[in-house]
Design a protein around this motif. Structure first.
Motif, PDB file in Angstrom:
ATOM      1  N   TYR A 241     -37.505  50.471 -54.810  1.00  0.00           N
ATOM      2  CA  TYR A 241     -37.373  50.230 -54.033  1.00  0.00           C
ATOM      3  C   TYR A 241     -38.148  49.485 -52.706  1.00  0.00           C
ATOM      4  CZ  TYR A 241     -35.302  52.762 -49.854  1.00  0.00           C
ATOM      5  OH  TYR A 241     -34.494  53.505 -48.429  1.00  0.00           O
ATOM      6  N   SER A 243     -38.118  48.336 -48.696  1.00  0.00           N
ATOM      7  CA  SER A 243     -38.177  49.181 -47.356  1.00  0.00           C
ATOM      8  C   SER A 243     -38.700  47.865 -46.436  1.00  0.00           C
ATOM      9  CB  SER A 243     -38.866  49.896 -47.247  1.00  0.00           C
ATOM     10  OG  SER A 243     -39.033  50.285 -45.929  1.00  0.00           O
TER      11      SER A 243
ATOM     12  N   GLU B  61     -35.140  38.831 -27.722  1.00  0.00           N
ATOM     13  CA  GLU B  61     -35.269  39.070 -29.269  1.00  0.00           C
ATOM     14  C   GLU B  61     -37.001  39.561 -29.424  1.00  0.00           C
ATOM     15  OE1 GLU B  61     -34.325  35.377 -31.410  1.00  0.00           O
ATOM     16  OE2 GLU B  61     -32.296  35.571 -31.035  1.00  0.00           O
ATOM     17  N   ALA B  64     -36.324  43.351 -28.989  1.00  0.00           N
ATOM     18  CA  ALA B  64     -35.915  43.953 -30.298  1.00  0.00           C
ATOM     19  C   ALA B  64     -36.465  43.914 -31.260  1.00  0.00           C
ATOM     20  CB  ALA B  64     -34.489  42.697 -30.392  1.00  0.00           C
ATOM     21  N   GLU B  65     -37.784  42.295 -31.376  1.00  0.00           N
ATOM     22  CA  GLU B  65     -38.516  42.789 -32.669  1.00  0.00           C
ATOM     23  C   GLU B  65     -39.925  43.559 -32.487  1.00  0.00           C
ATOM     24  OE1 GLU B  65     -39.505  39.106 -34.146  1.00  0.00           O
ATOM     25  OE2 GLU B  65     -37.249  38.589 -33.305  1.00  0.00           O
ATOM     26  N   ARG B 186     -45.210  43.949 -38.575  1.00  0.00           N
ATOM     27  CA  ARG B 186     -43.709  43.997 -39.689  1.00  0.00           C
ATOM     28  C   ARG B 186     -44.730  44.457 -40.304  1.00  0.00           C
ATOM     29  NH1 ARG B 186     -40.377  42.101 -43.074  1.00  0.00           N
ATOM     30  NH2 ARG B 186     -41.207  39.768 -43.130  1.00  0.00           N
ATOM     31  N   ILE B 187     -43.329  45.078 -41.268  1.00  0.00           N
ATOM     32  CA  ILE B 187     -44.372  45.193 -42.769  1.00  0.00           C
ATOM     33  C   ILE B 187     -43.365  45.521 -43.830  1.00  0.00           C
ATOM     34  CG2 ILE B 187     -46.421  47.223 -42.218  1.00  0.00           C
ATOM     35  CD1 ILE B 187     -44.955  49.670 -42.521  1.00  0.00           C
ATOM     36  N   SER B 188     -43.611  45.492 -44.885  1.00  0.00           N
ATOM     37  CA  SER B 188     -42.825  45.116 -46.160  1.00  0.00           C
ATOM     38  C   SER B 188     -43.251  46.252 -47.184  1.00  0.00           C
ATOM     39  CB  SER B 188     -42.741  43.331 -46.445  1.00  0.00           C
ATOM     40  OG  SER B 188     -41.925  43.578 -47.731  1.00  0.00           O
ATOM     41  N   GLU B 189     -42.975  46.970 -47.523  1.00  0.00           N
ATOM     42  CA  GLU B 189     -43.100  48.107 -48.354  1.00  0.00           C
ATOM     43  C   GLU B 189     -41.499  48.263 -50.136  1.00  0.00           C
ATOM     44  OE1 GLU B 189     -45.592  51.574 -45.692  1.00  0.00           O
ATOM     45  OE2 GLU B 189     -43.443  51.709 -45.619  1.00  0.00           O
ATOM     46  N   ARG B 190     -42.642  48.795 -51.089  1.00  0.00           N
ATOM     47  CA  ARG B 190     -42.102  49.149 -52.096  1.00  0.00           C
ATOM     48  C   ARG B 190     -42.497  49.858 -52.859  1.00  0.00           C
ATOM     49  NH1 ARG B 190     -45.182  44.604 -53.350  1.00  0.00           N
ATOM     50  NH2 ARG B 190     -44.783  44.250 -55.614  1.00  0.00           N
ATOM     51  N   ASP B 224     -44.812  36.074 -40.050  1.00  0.00           N
ATOM     52  CA  ASP B 224     -45.012  36.343 -41.499  1.00  0.00           C
ATOM     53  C   ASP B 224     -46.015  36.147 -42.385  1.00  0.00           C
ATOM     54  OD1 ASP B 224     -42.840  37.723 -41.092  1.00  0.00           O
ATOM     55  OD2 ASP B 224     -41.420  35.809 -41.905  1.00  0.00           O
TER      56      ASP B 224
END
Lengths: 251, 251
Positions: A241, A243, B61, B64-65, B186-190, B224
DNA sequence: TTCGATTTGTTCGTATGTATT
DNA sequence: TAATACATACGAACAAATCGA
């Protein structure tokens, strides 16, 4: 001169917020259908009696919320559930190798029932209210990966039957939108881990007791009205999943 | 007159995008520290030689971020990791009854090691690069719920030792930000489901073989750049992972 | 292919309101 | 109270994309 709108009753302070809520109201009322253009900014400005900049600010927020879609030179359109752009906003299962693929879906059952306690609280309806309950299997790479148990209030989808559902062209939300004017614009999901029960394990072709991801989703329409409650069970042996907050980009 | 900025080299088309990337560059370079105000819109407009509207659009912007934070009458500030506002943006575990609570954390181990293959790919560094590896236990309502295994490149945190880490005041990202100028934005999670191994089960006070939620997170800074890789194991018996797209509101 | 009308995108400028210090 | 800073609203001009004549 006093703007025709500013003279109206009880604006929630800023003018552009009032414009936004009026456009949202018309959207919810189906004045403009999904895929159709709304009037040009200049026309809206004249209609509301405000400047074009005020219209732009209102539309800016609706675009950020993915309710509208701007296209330079063409116009501003009511977002649909048929574009790839929005598909992966509502579908979060990806391969562990990072591959993104759209699932093949297979309807397993379609029943008319009544809301159980959990359904009722999530859908903000009374227990016992008529509902439709649909079970769906999603395949990725030809293999079953997700088992969906979907509950919707029957009142929202009057004549929906299993042939209409199974014979739809695009996504489920696309069907809601195109045939019933029900527009899913946001989802809220709660995830947990569990062991597969026998029935679910059979659907997913895994062993009972294998670990599965359970996703409880409420789909919301305008003004956060719940329109669907869905429990997904995912085999995360080869999928995950995703996110990814704020990789929406393009802003 | 030609704007001093427009006359510059190779703007990535729109002027406000160029302004935005210049502000971002200064932010990344630490010209303005977290919590501090950036110059007023009027001053920036004069400095860049553009109109105030263009500055506003660039800042819009960044706000917003969640990189900047506007406050009417006060100024525009570099966002910090100490406000509640941002805490729940990076912490997604909530009670099944919907309760939101900030965890008590307990450091279990702190080691200097080198990047394994998985660490290296996620952090975009070479395998074998010196790293710090920290194990953390998060308690909610007094009970252990999350076990964190954190890996960061050693080069980013020169003199970080276990006393500094364990003795920090606020969150981990707050420490990165305040002491090392590393800003997680920011984070990206799986997410996937798994069965608890013996060691993790012991940490979480559950039985080995119980289902657990596994979260693999990459934390990203400006442009990033990955700055942390974290594997969290969650006991979802009484808690859930909340993914609420677009309830950020306030927009 | 060309041209013109339409529509959104960008940039400028100005005035006024509201919150903070 | 006065100065400062962001928020809202207006208007105008031109650029860029689209579409049909």
């Amino acid at each position: 001169m006093i703007g025709t709108l500013a003279a109206g009753a009880l604006a929630p302070h800023p003018l552009y917020k009032e414009v936004k809520s009026r456009i949202t109201r018309d959207l919810a009322a189906g004045v403009w259908k999904p895929g159709e253009p709304i009037p040009s900014e200049a026309r809206l400005a004249r209609g509301f009696g405000v400047s074009i900049g005020t219209i732009r600010k209102a539309i800016d927020e609706l675009v950020a919320e993915r309710i509208l879609l701007r296209q330079q030179g063409r116009g501003t359109f009511v977002a649909t559930h048929s574009e790839d752009r929005t598909l992966f906003y509502f579908f979060h299962i990806v391969g562990k190798d990072g591959s993104r693929e759209l699932p093949m879906t297979e309807m397993l059952s379609f029943r008319k029932t009544t809301a159980r306690k959990e359904d009722a609280t999530r859908l903000a309806i009374a227990p016992g209210t008529p509902t439709l309950r649909i079970q769906n299997l999603l395949k990725l790479g030809g293999k079953p990966v997700v088992f969906d148990d979907i509950v919707v209030p029957g009142a929202l989808f009057p004549d929906l039957d299993e042939h209409t559902f199974a014979g739809r062209d695009g996504t489920i939300y696309g069907l809601y939108q195109a045939r019933y004017g029900i527009n899913v614009i946001r989802i809220s999901e709660r995830l947990s881990s569990a062991l597969a029960t026998g029935t679910v394990a059979a659907r997913l072709a895994i062993e009972a007791g294998a670990p599965v991801l359970v996703i409880k989703r409420v789909a919301l329409s305008y003004n956060d009205t719940p329109v669907e409650y869905r429990v997904s069970t995912v085999n995360t042996a080869a999928h995950e999943y995703l996110s990814d907050l704020w990789k929406t980009e393009g802003r």
